[in-house]
Design a protein around this motif. Sequence first.
Motif: not given
Length: 234
Positions: A159-165, A182-203
């Motif tokens: 749920p926290i990843i969905i909130k980030a998306a 689409r965001i969630l699909f890209e994150w999953k494809k890139n192995g992003i599973r934590t909020i820290e990884q999502a923030r880093s990827h976006s940054r």
Amino acid sequence: MKANILSWLEEGSVSIPGVLLTHYKKLNMNEQELATLLHIISFSTKGNEFPTPAELAARMTITAMECTGMLRRLIQKGFLSIKDAHSPEGIIHEKYSLQPLWEKLVDQFLLDTKGKQADQHQNDEMDLYTCFEREFGRPLSPFECESLAMWMDDDLHDPIIIKAALREAVISGKLNFRYIDRILFEWKKNGIRTIEQARSHSRKFRQHQNHQRENQGDLPENAKTIPFYNWLEQ
């Protein structure tokens, strides 16, 4: 006086798992049964692994006959068992085993933990629906609710990843379920599973976009890129 204090110290102490005191009620165990088991533990720490009903009753407020019935019930309810043991001299004798009790405690503890996790998951789901309705400014449609459920149950997004998306969609000005999916699909494809990884990827993506805009500084105004994190163009 000093001899009495020394005798008191020599009695030692008994280590009791805290989970036994907090969960015995859930195991359908009453206080007399608990006290009997505690005394059995105490006797065992002093080398007596098979105290008699009379020895147990001497420490309790019940008779030896009542203690015999108590031991029988503890065995029938699966809190206690009797096993054969071997002394250092090779003599076979009987002893009480508390392994059935510990197994029941472990099972109950895991069941409680699973129940708490399920409650937390349900709370996270409700909070997630609330976040989406607040951002969309309206109740979600049945199709949108089904999409949320699929993201969690089928795609196993936290749920926290969905909130980030959702946040990325808001920042990008693309507030719709297709964009978030689409965001969630890209994150999953890139192995992003934590909020820290999502923030880093976006940054990193935004830094790349900023660099591109700087290089386009001499281009006509209508040729410059839009400063949004457009996942649909990935």
